[in-house]
Design an enzyme around this catalytic site. Structure first.
Site, PDB file in Angstrom:
ATOM      1  N   LYS A   1       0.813  -1.217   0.000  1.00  0.00           N
ATOM      2  CA  LYS A   1       0.000   0.000   0.000  1.00  0.00           C
ATOM      3  C   LYS A   1       0.850   1.272   0.000  1.00  0.00           C
ATOM      4  O   LYS A   1       0.602   2.194  -0.785  1.00  0.00           O
ATOM      5  CB  LYS A   1      -0.907  -0.020   1.235  1.00  0.00           C
ATOM      6  N   THR A   2       1.856   1.325   0.871  1.00  0.00           N
ATOM      7  CA  THR A   2       2.658   2.545   0.994  1.00  0.00           C
ATOM      8  C   THR A   2       3.388   2.846  -0.305  1.00  0.00           C
ATOM      9  O   THR A   2       3.505   4.005  -0.715  1.00  0.00           O
ATOM     10  CB  THR A   2       3.667   2.409   2.148  1.00  0.00           C
TER      11      THR A   2
ATOM     12  N   ASP B   1      -5.054   7.983   3.192  1.00  0.00           N
ATOM     13  CA  ASP B   1      -4.559   6.664   3.562  1.00  0.00           C
ATOM     14  C   ASP B   1      -5.420   6.095   4.697  1.00  0.00           C
ATOM     15  O   ASP B   1      -6.007   6.848   5.473  1.00  0.00           O
ATOM     16  CB  ASP B   1      -3.097   6.796   4.014  1.00  0.00           C
ATOM     17  N   GLU B   2      -5.492   4.775   4.790  1.00  0.00           N
ATOM     18  CA  GLU B   2      -6.254   4.097   5.856  1.00  0.00           C
ATOM     19  C   GLU B   2      -7.698   4.612   5.928  1.00  0.00           C
ATOM     20  O   GLU B   2      -8.228   4.920   6.998  1.00  0.00           O
ATOM     21  CB  GLU B   2      -5.563   4.273   7.224  1.00  0.00           C
TER      22      GLU B   2
ATOM     23  N   GLN C   1      -9.493  -4.696   7.528  1.00  0.00           N
ATOM     24  CA  GLN C   1      -8.649  -4.290   8.652  1.00  0.00           C
ATOM     25  C   GLN C   1      -9.233  -3.090   9.391  1.00  0.00           C
ATOM     26  O   GLN C   1      -8.514  -2.349  10.066  1.00  0.00           O
ATOM     27  CB  GLN C   1      -7.233  -3.972   8.168  1.00  0.00           C
TER      28      GLN C   1
ATOM     29  N   ARG D   1      -0.181 -10.560  10.701  1.00  0.00           N
ATOM     30  CA  ARG D   1       1.077  -9.952  11.174  1.00  0.00           C
ATOM     31  C   ARG D   1       2.231 -10.942  11.009  1.00  0.00           C
ATOM     32  O   ARG D   1       3.394 -10.546  11.033  1.00  0.00           O
ATOM     33  CB  ARG D   1       0.991  -9.577  12.660  1.00  0.00           C
TER      34      ARG D   1
END
Length: 679
Positions: free
Chosen positions: A30-31, A220-221, A251, A615
């Site tokens: 994503k980043t 973002d998010e 998420q 994770r």
């Protein structure tokens, strides 16, 4: 720009106009997509200063800025070159409110209160409405106020929503709390969002003015946005409609603090012409972990249709381990970690993730016994420490002597003969005259009840603050802070309060860290503004708002070579080679509160379990205890429904739960060994 991007990533980076939703699953890069897209906009002759990118933490904003800059030609990276505005939601709102706060009845140079000041105002509000002492604590009141503000609920609306006596009491105190803040020209963190939303709603010309500053907006998010953030984004992007939001509905785990997963689910309805791009190639976890995650999250019905694909090897199958009780669970997990560390793995390769704050006690005990290094993530915030609050209160006093909470905090810190009697005299006299407390310090001769020693203390404090105010006109913020620390002899105060040399050193290091932050601010801003108040308040904005997400503390803790213990909420965005997801039982995960809240809350708990699973990079171990103590007595547990869902035995969960809840009592299960079952 296409180097290292897969086809969906490339599509997201090269779509430069119109609304777009980028569904970025866990570990899908994503980043990289966000930063490449910012760089690509600039390469396509969009002026950098016309680009706005907003995220939730200062750390994420900083990384985004650095990565985007590294993709541009050297000529574009110069310090004096225009840059895109990349910030957190709170930092963006502070800038907007600094320009327009007077239209809402606040001063341009409003201050932002910390948690300690909030509790002080909440305590006063409860006294004003004469709330019974045992009815509502200040911290409980702030919990109500925070939830109302995150839902864009005003004090007037809260009065109409109350159902219980406690809620009606909280709503009445909320009104007093908010009035006190406004009368003092102060905002809390939630106000920064709520008041920006109010500003955009009441003053369309302000909304247009702020929206016209940008041609492109990236969020973002997006799955973590609350109602105020959602409305602010709409206000900024509805004109040009060049809005790119990135996120993952699977998420969305912050419903308890106002986040609404519906925002990302209905994006295509809000923006009918929107393009939807799905990033589904996971580069983080092994194939067997991804298969488990996909199986679990498919049980949520309200979600975007997507399936993660592992770009890595299959890897070991995740384990499900059952133990006799929580002590055996902790012992065996720690022994397993010790075994792997004996094979050459580093301590920081391991994370123990839990749902509730009570769970880590047993693990800490076993880690200490095994002499393994560990760090418990999410302890006291840097800004809740006594030293930080003291030093920042002195600085606030230089910027605004009418800041009553700051005055009261430093009145007798370090001791200068101004005890409780003197404090009461000053507060009472100020209230009688309708003046801020500083008015009594400026002219203390008429204050009754001040002893000779107290009067000397008042004059000493007044003299210091006046001298600092004069110095501030010609000093940097860092130099001014150093002078404040020296004049108050604050190091001697630390020595007086703490006997342990290690404790003294760590607390003095905190004071040094504040000065370092001021020096960084001075370097970043370069020029010294003549307006002393504005310069100091800007520094406080930079410090308090930029760090209110506590990401800096977490980053510092994770940099240690130590086993990480943290809640599932704290683990979002992180990754570890070995993950232990512990306490997989009904009532823990899913949490007992969610069991009473219906499928919507169960769905959020399932997303939380999904975050925990994803994770893990190499190996995932999920554990449960067959019995767990409640009020000192062992009680049999029910395995988490999520374990049954992940193993393809969802129908067996219903049978197990019905049997456990039957009038005959819970079913008996074997608990003889440490490992009763491996899956």
């Amino acid at each position: 720009m296409a180097d290292g991007l897969n086809p969906p990533q490339r599509e997201a980076v090269n779509t430069l106009s119109g609304p777009m939703l980028v569904l970025a699953g866990a570990g899908t890069g994503k980043t990289r997509v966000v930063t490449y897209r910012i760089a690509n906009l600039i390469r396509n002759r969009i002026k950098p200063e016309r680009i706005l990118a907003v995220t939730f933490t200062r750390k994420a904003a900083g990384e985004m800025q650095e990565r985007a800059a590294s993709l541009l030609p050297k000529s574009r990276r110069k310090a004096d070159s225009p840059q895109p505005e990349i910030s957190t939601f709170h930092a963006l709102c502070v800038k907007i409110l600094r320009r327009h706060a007077p239209q809402l009845g606040y001063p341009e140079l409003f201050s932002i209160c910390d948690r300690g000041e909030q509790e002080s105002v909440a305590r006063s509000a409860l006294r004003e409405i004469r709330a019974p002492a045992d009815s509502l604590k200040p911290s409980d009141l702030l919990g109500y106020i925070g939830r109302w503000k995150m839902g864009s609920i005003s004090p007037r609306q809260a009065m109409g929503l109350g159902e219980t006596d406690r809620e009606h009491l909280a709503a009445a105190a909320y009104r007093r709390y908010q009035k006190t803040l406004k009368d003092r020209g102060v905002m809390d963190f939630d106000d920064l969002l709520l008041l920006t939303e109010e500003l955009f709603t009441k003053f369309p010309e302000v909304r247009h003015q702020e929206a016209n500053r940008f041609d492109h907006v990236l969020i973002d998010e997006y799955q973590d946005t609350n109602h105020s953030q959602y409305e602010i984004v709409r206000g900024l992007a509805s004109g040009h409609r060049n809005l790119c939001v990135v996120g993952d509905d699977d998420q969305s785990i912050y419903g308890w603090r106002g986040a609404e997963v519906s925002h990302i689910l209905r994006f295509a309805k809000d923006w009918p012409e929107a393009k939807v791009v799905r990033l589904e190639d996971n580069y983080r976890s092994s194939g067997s972990i991804i298969d488990l995650a996909n199986t679990l999250i498919a049980f949520n019905s309200e979600r975007h249709d997507k399936v993660l694909r592992a770009a890595r090897h299959e890897g070991p199958k995740p384990r499900i381990l059952q133990f006799k009780d929580e002590q055996e669970e902790a012992l065996q997990v720690v022994q397993d970690i010790r075994r792997l560390m004996g094979m050459g793995r580093g301590a920081k390769d391991f994370a123990i993730l839990f749902r509730t704050n009570e769970q880590p006690r047993a693990f800490e005990t076993e880690l200490r016994a095994a002499k393994l290094p560990y760090v418990l993530i999410g302890g006291m915030s840097f800004f809740d420490r006594r030293e930080v609050r003291d030093i920042l209160a002195f600085l606030k006093l230089v910027a605004d002597p009418t800041d009553d909470p700051a005055v009261l905090r430093v009145l007798n810190t370090p001791p200068r003969g101004l005890g409780d009697a003197a404090r009461k005299s000053l507060v009472s006299e100020a209230a009688a005259r309708g003046l801020p407390i500083w008015g009594m310090i400026e002219n203390p001769t008429g204050v009754t009840g001040l002893s000779k020693a107290a009067l000397e203390g008042v004059l000493k404090l007044r003299g210091m603050v006046e001298s600092w105010h004069e110095m501030a006109e010609r000093m940097s913020v860092a130099d001014l802070l150093t002078r404040i620390v020296d004049d108050t002899n604050y190091q001697a105060e630390i020595a007086r309060l703490y006997e342990d040399p290690n404790d003294r050193d760590s607390r003095w290091a905190v004071v040094e860290e504040i000065t370092n932050a001021a020096a960084n601010y001075d370097t970043k801003k370069k020029s010294r503004k003549k307006d002393t108040r504005k310069r100091i308040l800007t520094f406080l904005d930079d410090l308090l708002v930029g760090n209110q997400d506590e990401s800096r503390d977490k980053e510092k803790q994770l940099s240690q070579n130590a086993i990480a213990l943290m809640t599932l909420h704290s683990a979002k965005g992180l990754e570890f080679p070995f993950v232990y997801l512990v306490g997989m039982e009904e009532g823990i995960l899913p949490h007992k509160r969610s069991l009473e809240g219906g499928e919507t809350q169960i769905a959020e708990e399932r997303r939380l379990a999904y975050v925990g699973v994803t994770r893990a990079q190499d190996e995932l171990t999920m554990t449960m205890a067959l019995t767990r103590r409640k009020w000192g007595k062992p009680r049999e547990t029910i395995p988490s429904r999520f374990l049954f869902e992940m193993t393809g035995q969802a129908e067996n969960f219903v049978k197990r739960k019905q049997a456990a809840e039957s009038p005959k009592g819970p079913t008996k299960r074997s608990g003889r060994g440490a490992r009763a079952r491996r899956g």
